[in-house]
Design an enzyme around this catalytic site. Structure first.
Site, PDB file in Angstrom:
ATOM      1  N   ASN A  93       0.819  -1.215   0.000  1.00 19.47           N
ATOM      2  CA  ASN A  93       0.000   0.000   0.000  1.00 19.47           C
ATOM      3  C   ASN A  93       0.855   1.268   0.000  1.00 19.47           C
ATOM      4  O   ASN A  93       0.350   2.369   0.224  1.00 19.47           O
ATOM      5  CB  ASN A  93      -0.966   0.008   1.193  1.00 19.47           C
ATOM      6  CG  ASN A  93      -0.249   0.033   2.538  1.00 19.47           C
ATOM      7  OD1 ASN A  93       0.976   0.063   2.602  1.00 19.47           O
ATOM      8  ND2 ASN A  93      -1.018   0.015   3.620  1.00 19.47           N
ATOM      9  N   GLU A 102       1.596   4.342   7.405  1.00 19.81           N
ATOM     10  CA  GLU A 102       0.522   3.892   6.550  1.00 19.81           C
ATOM     11  C   GLU A 102      -0.034   5.064   5.728  1.00 19.81           C
ATOM     12  O   GLU A 102       0.218   6.232   6.034  1.00 19.81           O
ATOM     13  CB  GLU A 102      -0.593   3.283   7.399  1.00 19.81           C
ATOM     14  CG  GLU A 102      -0.166   2.090   8.244  1.00 19.81           C
ATOM     15  CD  GLU A 102      -0.048   0.791   7.438  1.00 19.81           C
ATOM     16  OE1 GLU A 102       0.258   0.848   6.235  1.00 19.81           O
ATOM     17  OE2 GLU A 102      -0.268  -0.282   8.039  1.00 19.81           O
TER      18      GLU A 102
END
Length: 268
Positions: free
Chosen positions: A137, A144
């Site tokens: 990702n 993140e």
């Protein structure tokens, strides 16, 4: 960004080891930023082999890891301390007192621990070379998507994709943490050099977003576009979605000639 594409994962590891080795020979007291995960294991195997052959000493090296799970003891087989001991530290002559991870024990304030980790890095003179992998990702460390590009060492909640990707490393009856302490993106960008390794087709989209996409918090690795000295080592599978590969190969040929004459690093 310097993009170098290799035929296979072994070539990626061997070339990454050359960058680490040259730095450590030029600067025996180098400060290394280290990563965990499956990608850097082959790099650490190369470094251990160099050490056992008498070509490399870690005696004066200091290391700072990118991240560590919250709520896992250092001796737990799933901790990143255990990972680093098993894959590198136990097999070289490094002083483990000079190896640091961003830990936060039960009852400790993660904000205070994050600031303390930043201070340790500063006191060590900053990170000379930061090793990175990249998540599917686009995460680097455990930064993140949506992580601030100005972030520093702190606690992060892991995304479901990261938890799913990492679940294969945990047995069904094992506790899998959902929180981790991680260097921030700004912390990573402070390193003098960044060396990112990516292998496998499952990383191809993230690599494309990092190299050719917009600089965005939705792909944390894209922040490396703003770093002066980022080297990206890819196998063919991880590079499969990149356009202009002919140019990357040609540019690498030119850089190789310069490196052969002047060395890989320009400020050591």
């Amino acid at each position: 960004m310097q993009i170098i594409i290799f035929d296979n994962t072994q070539d990626v590891a061997e070339h990454a080891a050359l960058w680490v080795k040259e730095l450590m020979l030029k600067k025996p007291g180098a400060v290394l930023g280290l990563a965990t995960g499956s990608t850097p294991i082959s790099l650490y195997q190369q470094l251990v082999s160099n050490h056992k052959a008498g070509l490399l000493s870690f005696k004066h090296t200091t290391t700072f890891n990118l991240d560590e799970y919250l709520g896992i003891a250092p001796n737990n087989s799933q901790s990143y301390r255990h990972f680093m001991n098993s894959n590198l530290f136990d097999h070289v002559d490094i002083d483990k007192n000079n190896t640091f991870l961003p830990t936060c024990n039960t009852g400790e304030n993660p904000r205070v621990q994050g600031l303390a980790y930043e201070e340790k890095i500063k006191q060590a003179g900053g990170i000379d070379l930061q090793i990175l992998g990249i998540g599917a990702n686009g995460h680097i460390g455990f930064n993140e998507p949506t992580s601030s590009l100005a972030s520093r060492t702190r606690i992060k909640t892991l995304t479901q994709q990261t938890l799913t990707d990492n679940a294969r490393l945990f047995n069904a009856d094992e506790f899998q943490p959902t929180l981790a302490m991680t260097m921030g993106i700004a912390t990573i960008l402070d390193a003098k050099y960044v060396l990112l390794m990516a292998t496998g087709e499952n990383k191809a989209q993230a690599v494309k977003d990092m190299v050719a996409g917009a600089v965005s918090a939705m792909c944390p690795a894209s922040a490396l576009q703003m770093h002066e000295n980022t080297i990206v080592l890819l196998d063919k599978a991880a590079a499969s979605q990149l356009a202009d590969q002919e140019y990357y190969h040609w540019a690498n040929d030119q850089n190789t000639k310069i490196n052969q004459e002047f060395g890989l690093y320009h400020n050591y």
